[in-house]
Design a protein around this motif. Structure first.
Motif, PDB file in Angstrom:
ATOM      1  N   ARG A   1     -27.682  54.816 107.096  1.00  0.00           N
ATOM      2  CA  ARG A   1     -27.224  54.912 105.704  1.00  0.00           C
ATOM      3  C   ARG A   1     -28.380  54.575 104.778  1.00  0.00           C
ATOM      4  O   ARG A   1     -29.201  53.707 105.074  1.00  0.00           O
ATOM      5  CB  ARG A   1     -26.009  54.026 105.469  1.00  0.00           C
ATOM      6  N   HIS A   2     -28.444  55.310 103.663  1.00  0.00           N
ATOM      7  CA  HIS A   2     -29.600  55.158 102.776  1.00  0.00           C
ATOM      8  C   HIS A   2     -29.234  55.471 101.332  1.00  0.00           C
ATOM      9  O   HIS A   2     -28.250  56.156 101.064  1.00  0.00           O
ATOM     10  CB  HIS A   2     -30.749  56.060 103.232  1.00  0.00           C
ATOM     11  N   LEU A   3     -30.058  54.940 100.433  1.00  0.00           N
ATOM     12  CA  LEU A   3     -29.905  55.171  99.005  1.00  0.00           C
ATOM     13  C   LEU A   3     -31.150  55.879  98.500  1.00  0.00           C
ATOM     14  O   LEU A   3     -32.240  55.310  98.515  1.00  0.00           O
ATOM     15  CB  LEU A   3     -29.721  53.844  98.255  1.00  0.00           C
ATOM     16  N   HIS A   4     -30.991  57.150  98.107  1.00  0.00           N
ATOM     17  CA  HIS A   4     -32.058  57.865  97.405  1.00  0.00           C
ATOM     18  C   HIS A   4     -32.016  57.332  95.979  1.00  0.00           C
ATOM     19  O   HIS A   4     -30.950  57.316  95.361  1.00  0.00           O
ATOM     20  CB  HIS A   4     -31.795  59.378  97.368  1.00  0.00           C
ATOM     21  N   VAL A   5     -33.150  56.902  95.460  1.00  0.00           N
ATOM     22  CA  VAL A   5     -33.144  56.345  94.114  1.00  0.00           C
ATOM     23  C   VAL A   5     -34.372  56.800  93.335  1.00  0.00           C
ATOM     24  O   VAL A   5     -35.484  56.814  93.866  1.00  0.00           O
ATOM     25  CB  VAL A   5     -33.014  54.793  94.151  1.00  0.00           C
ATOM     26  N   LEU A   6     -34.147  57.211  92.096  1.00  0.00           N
ATOM     27  CA  LEU A   6     -35.239  57.597  91.221  1.00  0.00           C
ATOM     28  C   LEU A   6     -36.102  56.378  90.910  1.00  0.00           C
ATOM     29  O   LEU A   6     -35.590  55.258  90.831  1.00  0.00           O
ATOM     30  CB  LEU A   6     -34.699  58.170  89.909  1.00  0.00           C
TER      31      LEU A   6
ATOM     32  N   ALA B   1     -31.559  62.708  92.486  1.00  0.00           N
ATOM     33  CA  ALA B   1     -30.502  61.877  91.921  1.00  0.00           C
ATOM     34  C   ALA B   1     -30.485  60.545  92.644  1.00  0.00           C
ATOM     35  O   ALA B   1     -30.938  60.440  93.785  1.00  0.00           O
ATOM     36  CB  ALA B   1     -29.155  62.577  92.092  1.00  0.00           C
ATOM     37  N   THR B   2     -29.972  59.539  91.979  1.00  0.00           N
ATOM     38  CA  THR B   2     -29.766  58.250  92.626  1.00  0.00           C
ATOM     39  C   THR B   2     -28.421  58.336  93.326  1.00  0.00           C
ATOM     40  O   THR B   2     -27.370  58.315  92.678  1.00  0.00           O
ATOM     41  CB  THR B   2     -29.830  57.113  91.588  1.00  0.00           C
ATOM     42  N   THR B   3     -28.480  58.490  94.658  1.00  0.00           N
ATOM     43  CA  THR B   3     -27.296  58.777  95.452  1.00  0.00           C
ATOM     44  C   THR B   3     -27.387  58.120  96.821  1.00  0.00           C
ATOM     45  O   THR B   3     -28.406  58.229  97.495  1.00  0.00           O
ATOM     46  CB  THR B   3     -27.154  60.299  95.678  1.00  0.00           C
ATOM     47  N   MET B   4     -26.315  57.463  97.230  1.00  0.00           N
ATOM     48  CA  MET B   4     -26.244  56.885  98.573  1.00  0.00           C
ATOM     49  C   MET B   4     -25.619  57.907  99.511  1.00  0.00           C
ATOM     50  O   MET B   4     -24.655  58.591  99.151  1.00  0.00           O
ATOM     51  CB  MET B   4     -25.398  55.620  98.562  1.00  0.00           C
ATOM     52  N   HIS B   5     -26.170  58.016 100.730  1.00  0.00           N
ATOM     53  CA  HIS B   5     -25.622  58.912 101.746  1.00  0.00           C
ATOM     54  C   HIS B   5     -25.082  58.088 102.912  1.00  0.00           C
ATOM     55  O   HIS B   5     -25.785  57.246 103.466  1.00  0.00           O
ATOM     56  CB  HIS B   5     -26.700  59.872 102.263  1.00  0.00           C
ATOM     57  N   ILE B   6     -23.822  58.373 103.256  1.00  0.00           N
ATOM     58  CA  ILE B   6     -23.178  57.763 104.409  1.00  0.00           C
ATOM     59  C   ILE B   6     -22.584  58.872 105.253  1.00  0.00           C
ATOM     60  O   ILE B   6     -22.384  59.987 104.771  1.00  0.00           O
ATOM     61  CB  ILE B   6     -22.084  56.745 103.988  1.00  0.00           C
TER      62      ILE B   6
END
Length: 188
Positions: free
Chosen positions: A119-124, A164-169
């Motif tokens: 699990r990870h958070l893409h963040v600007l 985008a600032t988006t978490m992926h699970i």
């Protein structure tokens, strides 16, 4: 600061060489729709994913092509397929699970490449500064639907300039949390 949480269902990233083995010489993947991460897209093409115990038809391919083949499944998928898939960050496929892929023009045996995506958070960059987090940092995220709220630990931060600032699970995690659509860093 709240951010979007997206569920990432099973999917495959392919090299151009593998695309051609599965779909024919010179074949190019075709875009069905753009994803939230710039430049990434879901393809019209689908393949069958085969493990020792089971196969799954119509598995999505994401484009564009990559430098290495990577199959991302949930823990439930891995168990059903009979594949020993480790939890890994995307791109870290060395020594991971094996499978077979079947396309309309051929088959490919992958000796490695099957993972359960960490699990990870893409963040600007600008949002990372506001949140006080850095690339590669491990954080906790609170999210979840009514009666299913939970805190995800061990979330890796991936700072980027675009997107985008988006978490992926994955689908297992989404089901456990009641299919959340937003989350926020938990510092408690």
């Amino acid at each position: 600061m709240k951010f979007m949480v997206e569920t990432s269902a099973r999917h495959i990233h392919l090299t151009q060489e593998t695309v051609e083995k599965l779909f024919g010489a010179g074949y190019q993947l075709t875009k069905r729709k753009d994803l939230s991460y710039p430049g990434q897209f879901a393809c019209n093409e689908r393949v069958t994913l085969v493990g020792p115990k089971k196969e799954m038809a119509n598995v999505s391919i994401l484009g564009p092509v990559r430098k290495a083949d990577q199959v991302e499944v949930s823990g439930s998928d891995a168990r059903a397929l009979g594949i020993d898939a480790p939890v890994r960050e995307s791109g870290h496929v060395e020594g991971s699970g094996a499978c077979k892929l079947i396309g309309p023009a051929g088959e490919v045996e992958l000796k490695e490449g099957v993972i359960i995506a960490k699990r990870h958070l893409h963040v600007l960059e600008s949002d990372a500064e506001k949140m006080g987090i850095k690339n590669g940092e491990i954080i906790r995220v609170a999210c979840g639907g009514e009666g299913r709220k939970l805190i995800f630990d061990d979330v890796v931060v991936r700072v980027n300039k675009d997107g985008a600032t988006t978490m992926h699970i994955d689908t297992d995690e989404a089901q456990a949390a009641g299919s959340p659509t937003e989350g926020e860093i938990f510092r408690g």
